[in-house]
Design an enzyme around this catalytic site. Structure first.
Site, PDB file in Angstrom:
ATOM      1  N   ARG A 268       0.870  -1.186   0.000  1.00 27.32           N
ATOM      2  CA  ARG A 268       0.000   0.000   0.000  1.00 27.32           C
ATOM      3  C   ARG A 268       0.902   1.229   0.000  1.00 27.32           C
ATOM      4  NH1 ARG A 268       0.449   1.702   5.287  1.00 27.32           N
ATOM      5  NH2 ARG A 268       0.564   0.082   6.870  1.00 27.32           N
ATOM      6  N   HIS A 272      -1.991   3.247   6.499  1.00 26.22           N
ATOM      7  CA  HIS A 272      -2.899   2.133   6.798  1.00 26.22           C
ATOM      8  C   HIS A 272      -4.345   2.605   6.685  1.00 26.22           C
ATOM      9  CE1 HIS A 272      -4.478  -1.471   8.664  1.00 26.22           C
ATOM     10  NE2 HIS A 272      -5.093  -0.721   9.555  1.00 26.22           N
ATOM     11  N   TYR A 282       7.580   4.042  10.168  1.00 25.29           N
ATOM     12  CA  TYR A 282       7.947   2.619  10.232  1.00 25.29           C
ATOM     13  C   TYR A 282       8.400   2.041   8.884  1.00 25.29           C
ATOM     14  CZ  TYR A 282       3.009   2.282   8.803  1.00 25.29           C
ATOM     15  OH  TYR A 282       1.801   2.439   8.175  1.00 25.29           O
TER      16      TYR A 282
END
Length: 369
Positions: A268, A272, A282
């Site tokens: 993606r 999120h 991250y």
């Protein structure tokens, strides 16, 4: 024990399993066919239709992010980068098949027949967003991680018991594969040889947790072994590989051969969800650059252009169509009646319990003012 043969050779045992789950690819990153023997039987028009859906969905994602930032949508999970995984798997289905989506799987719902305006209302939490149109075999997106796998097993078993030649398909992410519901759903479907397709879209991060920390298993596809069902890992940025795997799984299912687990290796590009996630905390820039080179739309575009069946003009037509239909869809959603407490009470029970009936009258009076 010293001097005796080891009871378990753990390394060899795992290696023997892992070697069976090599990534299947048909188109490489340059849009070149690298496995011609696996090419699905799709006409030029079908290939163009799949590309159109992928381009349309990329526009829908960009516009949905913008609408979310404007406060005109509620919950939204970006889909850019996962178009091949989502839409090529859906393209391998038939109208009579049942889709049990996760919260990122709104594109499959739309292409299965759910109107755009209804998808927008679902994002806003409006009850009409969950009332699927008659004849459209789709469940509302599941928010509970992995719960759709159990539901899928039940729907698939129902189809088998009724003699329906169709499948139930469900989706989750790599994080979902760590949930007990996912294994339980696969195990149940496997035990009853139900016509189910279980898709794990491995986009490498369950929110912020990398897949390597989710499980000691080298692949998610190999988790099928424990449920006694076949599994396959495919390049999830390759629409032809995803289509071929899903079509094969569907044929197995309707022929009475039971369920299949498909792991799609995808990515993606956005966060999120739009609820404050920041992927730069991250994910490294190097990793993002690596996956941008695998963009499923760019890859498929190169393949179709080389065949002489796609060009910039074709793509721009799709982009403009998407913009117009999204504009109309949000307009219809904006015109939906304001949701009231009494609406929710009315649709919850066939016969309202006495305690709610009392509250219903109280809210009805408040809403009339």
């Amino acid at each position: 024990m010293k001097g005796t043969k080891a009871l378990i050779d753990g390394v060899q045992q795992l290696k023997a399993v892992e070697e069976q789950f090599q990534t299947v690819q048909i188109l490489n990153e340059e849009g070149e066919v690298v496995n011609p023997d696996l090419m699905p039987d799709l006409t030029d028009e079908q290939l163009k239709e799949l590309m159109s859906r992928m381009v349309y969905t990329r526009v829908l994602d960009q516009r949905s992010i913008s609408l979310n930032r404007q406060g005109r949508l509620g919950f939204y999970a970006p889909t850019a980068g996962q178009e091949a995984s989502q839409l090529a798997s859906h393209y391998a289905l038939e109208k009579e098949d049942f889709i049990l989506p996760g919260y990122r799987d709104v594109p499959q719902m739309i292409w299965h027949g759910v109107p755009l305006w209804q998808a927008f209302l679902w994002s806003r939490g409006h009850f009409q967003g969950g009332q699927m149109p008659e004849g459209v075999n789709v469940f509302p997106p599941q928010i509970i991680i992995g719960a759709q796998y159990i539901q899928c097993a039940g729907v698939a078993l129902g189809m088998k018991k009724r003699g329906v030649k169709a499948v139930a398909i469900t989706y989750t992410g790599d994080g979902g594969a760590s949930q007990g519901d996912v294994y339980e759903g696969m195990n149940f479907a496997g035990a009853y040889q139900a016509p189910a397709i279980f898709v794990v879209q491995n986009n490498r991060f369950a929110i912020s947790t990398p897949v390597e920390k989710q499980s000691a298993a080298k692949t998610i596809a190999q988790k099928a072994v424990a449920a006694g069902i076949p599994g396959i890992q495919v390049d999830g940025m390759d629409p032809l590989a995803v289509y071929a795997a899903t079509r094969t799984a569907r044929e197995r299912a309707i022929n009475g051969e039971g369920p299949t687990l498909i792991e799609t290796l995808t990515f993606r590009y956005g966060p999120h969800t739009m609820a404050g996630d920041d992927p730069t905390r991250y994910r490294t820039k190097d990793l993002e650059n690596e996956w941008e080179k695998k963009d499923p739309i760019v890859r498929f575009r190169k393949f179709l252009e080389a065949k002489g069946i796609w060009n910039e003009e074709e793509e721009n037509k799709v982009i403009e169509q998407a913009k117009e239909e999204i504009k109309e869809g949000i307009k219809i959603a904006d015109g939906a009646p304001k949701q009231q407490v009494t609406d929710l009470m009315n649709i919850m029970f066939e016969k309202m319990p006495f305690n709610l009936a009392e509250q219903f009258e109280i809210y009805k009076e408040k809403e009339s003012k």
